[in-house]
Design a protein around this motif. Structure first.
Motif, PDB file in Angstrom:
ATOM      1  N   MET A   1     116.324  11.752  12.798  1.00 47.45           N
ATOM      2  CA  MET A   1     114.928  12.196  12.727  1.00 47.45           C
ATOM      3  C   MET A   1     114.574  12.958  14.002  1.00 47.45           C
ATOM      4  N   THR A   2     113.923  14.081  13.795  1.00 46.19           N
ATOM      5  CA  THR A   2     113.573  14.876  14.977  1.00 46.19           C
ATOM      6  C   THR A   2     112.118  14.602  15.392  1.00 46.19           C
ATOM      7  N   TYR A   3     111.827  14.890  16.610  1.00 47.32           N
ATOM      8  CA  TYR A   3     110.462  14.698  17.110  1.00 47.32           C
ATOM      9  C   TYR A   3     109.544  15.801  16.589  1.00 47.32           C
ATOM     10  N   THR A   4     108.249  15.472  16.535  1.00 49.73           N
ATOM     11  CA  THR A   4     107.235  16.512  16.354  1.00 49.73           C
ATOM     12  C   THR A   4     106.321  16.469  17.569  1.00 49.73           C
ATOM     13  N   LEU A   5     106.142  17.613  18.196  1.00 45.65           N
ATOM     14  CA  LEU A   5     105.234  17.704  19.347  1.00 45.65           C
ATOM     15  C   LEU A   5     104.005  18.497  18.914  1.00 45.65           C
ATOM     16  N   LEU A  21     107.776  22.185  27.879  1.00 42.30           N
ATOM     17  CA  LEU A  21     108.727  22.797  28.813  1.00 42.30           C
ATOM     18  C   LEU A  21     109.898  21.854  29.069  1.00 42.30           C
ATOM     19  N   LEU A  22     109.560  20.595  29.267  1.00 42.65           N
ATOM     20  CA  LEU A  22     110.591  19.595  29.550  1.00 42.65           C
ATOM     21  C   LEU A  22     111.550  19.442  28.363  1.00 42.65           C
ATOM     22  N   MET A  23     110.993  19.372  27.166  1.00 42.31           N
ATOM     23  CA  MET A  23     111.848  19.174  25.988  1.00 42.31           C
ATOM     24  C   MET A  23     112.738  20.386  25.760  1.00 42.31           C
ATOM     25  N   ARG A  24     112.165  21.567  25.915  1.00 45.44           N
ATOM     26  CA  ARG A  24     112.962  22.779  25.750  1.00 45.44           C
ATOM     27  C   ARG A  24     114.050  22.866  26.822  1.00 45.44           C
ATOM     28  N   HIS A  25     113.651  22.565  28.057  1.00 46.16           N
ATOM     29  CA  HIS A  25     114.614  22.679  29.153  1.00 46.16           C
ATOM     30  C   HIS A  25     115.793  21.739  28.934  1.00 46.16           C
ATOM     31  N   ASP A  27     116.823  20.597  26.138  1.00 43.39           N
ATOM     32  CA  ASP A  27     117.388  20.753  24.798  1.00 43.39           C
ATOM     33  C   ASP A  27     117.166  19.536  23.926  1.00 43.39           C
ATOM     34  N   ILE A  28     116.013  18.954  24.006  1.00 46.07           N
ATOM     35  CA  ILE A  28     115.654  17.843  23.105  1.00 46.07           C
ATOM     36  C   ILE A  28     115.030  18.489  21.871  1.00 46.07           C
ATOM     37  N   PRO A  29     115.664  18.363  20.709  1.00 48.45           N
ATOM     38  CA  PRO A  29     115.142  19.087  19.540  1.00 48.45           C
ATOM     39  C   PRO A  29     113.781  18.541  19.091  1.00 48.45           C
ATOM     40  N   PHE A  30     112.909  19.429  18.683  1.00 50.53           N
ATOM     41  CA  PHE A  30     111.612  19.003  18.149  1.00 50.53           C
ATOM     42  C   PHE A  30     111.019  20.111  17.299  1.00 50.53           C
TER      43      PHE A  30
END
Ligand code: GSH
Length: 217
Positions: A1-5, A21-25, A27-30
């Motif tokens: 299951m992926t996160y939703t932000l 920014l943190l999630m993208r940096h 590479d945490i998929p969301f």
């Protein structure tokens, strides 16, 4: 299951920018849901995801986390292998203190210089109170870099949560052309060169919503 932000406008939402920014940096998929501010249904829409009625909010299955710093702490707990906080205990203590200081402080600076990712660089004179905030920011940056950051371009060397917390302030210092020391400028350039920063900024550039109070030059 992926996160939703769930986030607000990329042009203006400083709080949303941090976890994104943190999630993208890292590479945490969301998946992202953007709820534009100042529309008729804004409050009702945000309340679907956050009881505070504020963005950002992270949905992880049945778990929801709201507030930018809580989201970052939650992600650090969920992904212990990622260097979201710096590793040495003393560095982590300082990084957390600075993040909390940013979260609850710098009110004069925040009120005078709202984040605006699309603003052309143009000078705004500081009030004395905002100047005190800028001086404290520069001191905090310099001390963190001196004590913990020598191995890289960020406050604690490699990019970490504390840089995400200060990212909106980097935009503010930049677009309102605040006079800063060369070391502060070098730090700002490193943050603004992050691929994740560029990606957010490109999205903000093509957003169609405009909120006049954030656009005054
Ligand atoms: N302390 C909160 C503040 C969140 C916040 O104020 N979010 C603003 C957007 S930047 C919001 O959702 N405002 C709702 C509105 O204006 O209707 C956090 O860190 O997440």
């Amino acid at each position: 299951m992926t996160y939703t932000l769930v986030i607000a406008n990329k042009a203006y939402s400083s709080w949303s920018f941090r976890p994104w920014l943190l999630m993208r940096h890292f590479d945490i998929p969301f998946e992202e849901i953007v709820v534009p501010l100042a529309q008729e249904g804004t409050r009702a829409e945000i309340l679907r995801y956050a009881p505070s009625g504020k963005c950002p909010s992270l949905q992880d299955g049945d778990i929801r986390v709201w507030d930018s710093l809580s989201i970052i702490e939650y992600l650090a707990e969920r992904h212990p292998h990622l260097p979201i906080w710096p590793e040495p205990q003393a560095a982590r203590a300082e990084a957390r203190s600075l993040s909390a200081e940013m979260h609850s402080g710098f009110m004069a600076l925040r009120a005078l210089l709202p984040m605006n990712m699309r603003r052309p660089v143009s000078k705004r004179e500081l009030t004395p109170e905002a100047a005190v905030d800028v001086a404290r920011l520069e001191q905090a940056f310099a001390e963190a870099r001196e004590q913990f950051g020598k191995e890289g371009a960020f406050l604690f060397g490699a990019f970490s949560a504390v840089d995400a917390m200060f990212a909106p302030v980097v935009n503010r210092l930049h677009v309102y052309d605040v006079a800063v020391a060369p070391a502060t400028r070098a730090y700002m350039e490193a943050v603004m060169a992050l691929p994740a920063w560029r990606s957010w900024s490109a999205d903000a550039a093509v957003e169609c919503w405009k909120i006049e109070k954030y656009e005054a030059l």
